[in-house]
Structures are given as C-alpha cells and as structure tokens.
Design a protein around this motif. Structure first.
Motif, mmCIF file in Angstrom:
data_model
loop_
_atom_site.group_PDB
_atom_site.id
_atom_site.type_symbol
_atom_site.label_atom_id
_atom_site.label_comp_id
_atom_site.label_asym_id
_atom_site.label_seq_id
_atom_site.Cartn_x
_atom_site.Cartn_y
_atom_site.Cartn_z
ATOM 1 N N SER A 1 0.825 -1.201 0.000
ATOM 2 C CA SER A 1 0.000 0.000 0.000
ATOM 3 C C SER A 1 0.863 1.255 0.000
ATOM 4 O O SER A 1 1.980 1.255 0.509
ATOM 5 C CB SER A 1 -0.892 -0.020 1.246
ATOM 6 O OG SER A 1 -1.622 1.176 1.328
ATOM 7 N N TRP A 2 0.352 2.339 -0.554
ATOM 8 C CA TRP A 2 1.079 3.603 -0.559
ATOM 9 C C TRP A 2 0.921 4.342 0.763
ATOM 10 O O TRP A 2 1.624 5.309 1.023
ATOM 11 C CB TRP A 2 0.642 4.486 -1.723
ATOM 12 C CG TRP A 2 -0.825 4.799 -1.721
ATOM 13 C CD1 TRP A 2 -1.817 4.067 -2.271
ATOM 14 C CD2 TRP A 2 -1.450 5.932 -1.122
ATOM 15 N NE1 TRP A 2 -3.024 4.652 -2.056
ATOM 16 C CE2 TRP A 2 -2.828 5.810 -1.344
ATOM 17 C CE3 TRP A 2 -0.992 7.031 -0.418
ATOM 18 C CZ2 TRP A 2 -3.751 6.736 -0.882
ATOM 19 C CZ3 TRP A 2 -1.908 7.964 0.031
ATOM 20 C CH2 TRP A 2 -3.276 7.805 -0.194
ATOM 21 N N LEU A 3 -0.003 3.904 1.619
ATOM 22 C CA LEU A 3 -0.190 4.515 2.937
ATOM 23 C C LEU A 3 0.876 4.009 3.908
ATOM 24 O O LEU A 3 1.308 2.853 3.829
ATOM 25 C CB LEU A 3 -1.573 4.184 3.499
ATOM 26 C CG LEU A 3 -2.755 4.814 2.785
ATOM 27 C CD1 LEU A 3 -4.060 4.270 3.339
ATOM 28 C CD2 LEU A 3 -2.720 6.314 2.944
ATOM 29 N N PRO A 4 1.280 4.852 4.847
ATOM 30 C CA PRO A 4 2.251 4.392 5.841
ATOM 31 C C PRO A 4 1.643 3.294 6.724
ATOM 32 O O PRO A 4 0.432 3.232 6.918
ATOM 33 C CB PRO A 4 2.551 5.642 6.661
ATOM 34 C CG PRO A 4 1.849 6.774 6.029
ATOM 35 C CD PRO A 4 0.940 6.232 4.994
ATOM 36 N N ARG A 5 2.484 2.468 7.295
ATOM 37 C CA ARG A 5 2.016 1.362 8.134
ATOM 38 C C ARG A 5 1.594 1.850 9.514
ATOM 39 O O ARG A 5 0.686 1.300 10.106
ATOM 40 C CB ARG A 5 3.108 0.322 8.282
ATOM 41 C CG ARG A 5 3.339 -0.432 7.023
ATOM 42 C CD ARG A 5 4.307 -1.531 7.249
ATOM 43 N NE ARG A 5 4.527 -2.220 5.984
ATOM 44 C CZ ARG A 5 5.244 -3.284 5.870
ATOM 45 N NH1 ARG A 5 5.823 -3.806 6.915
ATOM 46 N NH2 ARG A 5 5.386 -3.843 4.694
ATOM 47 N N SER A 6 2.259 2.833 9.993
ATOM 48 C CA SER A 6 1.982 3.324 11.341
ATOM 49 C C SER A 6 0.640 4.058 11.382
ATOM 50 O O SER A 6 0.377 4.928 10.548
ATOM 51 C CB SER A 6 3.092 4.282 11.775
ATOM 52 O OG SER A 6 2.700 5.044 12.880
ATOM 53 N N PRO A 7 -0.231 3.752 12.354
ATOM 54 C CA PRO A 7 -1.503 4.466 12.461
ATOM 55 C C PRO A 7 -1.298 5.964 12.737
ATOM 56 O O PRO A 7 -2.070 6.799 12.269
ATOM 57 C CB PRO A 7 -2.212 3.800 13.651
ATOM 58 C CG PRO A 7 -1.493 2.533 13.910
ATOM 59 C CD PRO A 7 -0.134 2.662 13.319
ATOM 60 N N ARG A 8 -0.286 6.288 13.459
ATOM 61 C CA ARG A 8 0.021 7.686 13.756
ATOM 62 C C ARG A 8 0.403 8.446 12.483
ATOM 63 O O ARG A 8 -0.052 9.569 12.248
ATOM 64 C CB ARG A 8 1.157 7.724 14.765
ATOM 65 C CG ARG A 8 1.378 9.021 15.394
ATOM 66 C CD ARG A 8 2.462 8.902 16.428
ATOM 67 N NE ARG A 8 2.331 9.962 17.392
ATOM 68 C CZ ARG A 8 3.035 10.086 18.454
ATOM 69 N NH1 ARG A 8 3.935 9.172 18.738
ATOM 70 N NH2 ARG A 8 2.880 11.102 19.261
ATOM 71 N N ALA A 9 1.238 7.848 11.661
ATOM 72 C CA ALA A 9 1.653 8.469 10.403
ATOM 73 C C ALA A 9 0.475 8.575 9.442
ATOM 74 O O ALA A 9 0.350 9.558 8.708
ATOM 75 C CB ALA A 9 2.790 7.672 9.778
ATOM 76 N N ARG A 10 -0.422 7.567 9.447
ATOM 77 C CA ARG A 10 -1.613 7.619 8.607
ATOM 78 C C ARG A 10 -2.519 8.778 8.998
ATOM 79 O O ARG A 10 -3.051 9.480 8.147
ATOM 80 C CB ARG A 10 -2.406 6.323 8.756
ATOM 81 C CG ARG A 10 -2.238 5.420 7.629
ATOM 82 C CD ARG A 10 -3.179 4.266 7.711
ATOM 83 N NE ARG A 10 -2.454 3.172 7.113
ATOM 84 C CZ ARG A 10 -2.650 1.915 7.308
ATOM 85 N NH1 ARG A 10 -3.589 1.529 8.123
ATOM 86 N NH2 ARG A 10 -1.929 1.028 6.703
ATOM 87 N N ARG A 11 -2.691 8.963 10.310
ATOM 88 C CA ARG A 11 -3.514 10.050 10.802
ATOM 89 C C ARG A 11 -2.934 11.401 10.364
ATOM 90 O O ARG A 11 -3.658 12.286 9.919
ATOM 91 C CB ARG A 11 -3.605 9.974 12.329
ATOM 92 C CG ARG A 11 -4.710 10.825 12.873
ATOM 93 C CD ARG A 11 -4.938 10.641 14.367
ATOM 94 N NE ARG A 11 -4.685 9.293 14.842
ATOM 95 C CZ ARG A 11 -3.840 8.981 15.847
ATOM 96 N NH1 ARG A 11 -3.200 9.927 16.495
ATOM 97 N NH2 ARG A 11 -3.648 7.741 16.218
ATOM 98 N N ARG A 12 -1.639 11.569 10.479
ATOM 99 C CA ARG A 12 -0.980 12.811 10.039
ATOM 100 C C ARG A 12 -1.191 13.041 8.545
ATOM 101 O O ARG A 12 -1.443 14.168 8.107
ATOM 102 C CB ARG A 12 0.511 12.762 10.337
ATOM 103 C CG ARG A 12 0.838 12.980 11.761
ATOM 104 C CD ARG A 12 2.342 13.077 11.940
ATOM 105 N NE ARG A 12 2.674 12.852 13.323
ATOM 106 C CZ ARG A 12 3.752 12.221 13.753
ATOM 107 N NH1 ARG A 12 4.614 11.733 12.875
ATOM 108 N NH2 ARG A 12 3.968 12.083 15.023
ATOM 109 N N LEU A 13 -1.063 11.993 7.759
ATOM 110 C CA LEU A 13 -1.254 12.107 6.320
ATOM 111 C C LEU A 13 -2.676 12.561 5.995
ATOM 112 O O LEU A 13 -2.876 13.429 5.142
ATOM 113 C CB LEU A 13 -0.954 10.766 5.634
ATOM 114 C CG LEU A 13 -1.129 10.755 4.122
ATOM 115 C CD1 LEU A 13 -0.129 11.702 3.463
ATOM 116 C CD2 LEU A 13 -0.971 9.352 3.580
ATOM 117 N N TRP A 14 -3.677 12.011 6.674
ATOM 118 C CA TRP A 14 -5.064 12.405 6.443
ATOM 119 C C TRP A 14 -5.307 13.846 6.881
ATOM 120 O O TRP A 14 -6.058 14.582 6.221
ATOM 121 C CB TRP A 14 -6.046 11.467 7.151
ATOM 122 C CG TRP A 14 -6.164 10.150 6.441
ATOM 123 C CD1 TRP A 14 -5.757 8.937 6.890
ATOM 124 C CD2 TRP A 14 -6.696 9.942 5.143
ATOM 125 N NE1 TRP A 14 -5.997 7.972 5.959
ATOM 126 C CE2 TRP A 14 -6.586 8.565 4.857
ATOM 127 C CE3 TRP A 14 -7.248 10.759 4.175
ATOM 128 C CZ2 TRP A 14 -7.012 8.008 3.670
ATOM 129 C CZ3 TRP A 14 -7.679 10.196 2.990
ATOM 130 C CH2 TRP A 14 -7.556 8.847 2.745
#
Length: 153
Positions: free
Chosen positions: A2-15
């Motif tokens: 996936s192109w999304l980061p694995r870390s939930p924290r990093a995903r939240r920042r990206l969103w």
C-alpha cells in the motif's frame, strides 16, 4: 504493498495534511482574489496603452514633466508626462507638490478617460530636488534615456 504508511500515527498525520491542504489553498486563493481590486499598477507613458490601462481603471503613471507643457487654470493644472518615447496629457485638480516643475520626475495616481487623457487624483514627488521615482528611473535606464544627477565639483 500500500502507498499509505504502516503506522496508524503516520496515517492520521497524512489524512490531516490531506484535509488541510485544500482548505489552505482555497483560503490563499480567495485572499489573492480579494486583493486584486486594491492593486494599483504602474505604467510609463509608452506602456499605458488602452489594453494595458483601460479607461476608468486606477493606475499610477510616472515620468518626467515635459518642458513647456504646464498650464494652470485656477485650481486645475494640465501638463504632459513623458518617458522620452511617448507623451501623456495629465489633468489635476488641486494643489501640486512644492517641487513640481518641468523636467521633474513624478508619479500621478488616477485613471484614463476614454480620450486617453489621464485624470490624476494625486501627484507624488519627494522633498529631494534630485528625486526621481525608482520605477521611472528603471524605465528610463532600460530605454537608454537615463541622465544621472550631476555631482557638484
């Protein structure tokens, strides 16, 4: 993968960044659009064509007061501004700066009439007798008409 980061924290920042970026872009775009009406463009007489400076649009016109062109009729003064390539007739109602004279570099704020006469609301000059607005000096230098101030010997 996936192109999304694995870390939930990093995903939240990206969103958060993905949601904030369009809002920020919209705010900047609206600000620039709102400021468009308050911008006053500077022209020399040779650049002030009907397409660049249409009648009724507020602009600044700068150049040298042409020799022999100043005519006073009561509170109204008519004179010509030149950049040694073109001449524009200016009409001003009111008191001119004390150092206003022929050969002086000035900037006039106002708008053009349909007959291409410039109606000035304000005429600007500075206290120094060797003053020439920077925009006017730059345009004269670009045209090869620049005559720097004579230094006393």
């Amino acid at each position: 993968m996936s192109w999304l980061p694995r870390s939930p924290r990093a995903r939240r920042r990206l969103w958060i960044v993905a949601a904030a970026a369009p809002i920020l872009a919209l705010a900047v775009g609206l600000s620039l659009w709102a400021m468009n009406d308050s911008v006053t463009y500077f022209f020399s007489p040779s650049e002030a064509t009907a397409e660049a400076a249409p009648p009724g649009r507020d602009v600044r016109l700068g150049g040298l007061v042409e020799a022999g062109s100043v005519e006073r009729h009561g509170a109204e003064t008519a004179f010509s501004i030149t950049d040694n390539a073109a001449v524009t007739r200016v009409v001003f109602q009111g008191d001119l700066p004390d150092l206003f004279r022929e050969g002086q570099g000035i900037v006039a704020e106002g708008s053009f009439r349909p007959d291409r006469t410039f109606v000035a609301r304000q005429v600007l000059a500075k206290h120094d007798e060797t003053y020439m607005p920077r925009e006017v000096a730059d345009r004269l230098k670009a045209k090869g008409e620049w005559r720097p101030a004579q230094t006393p010997t």
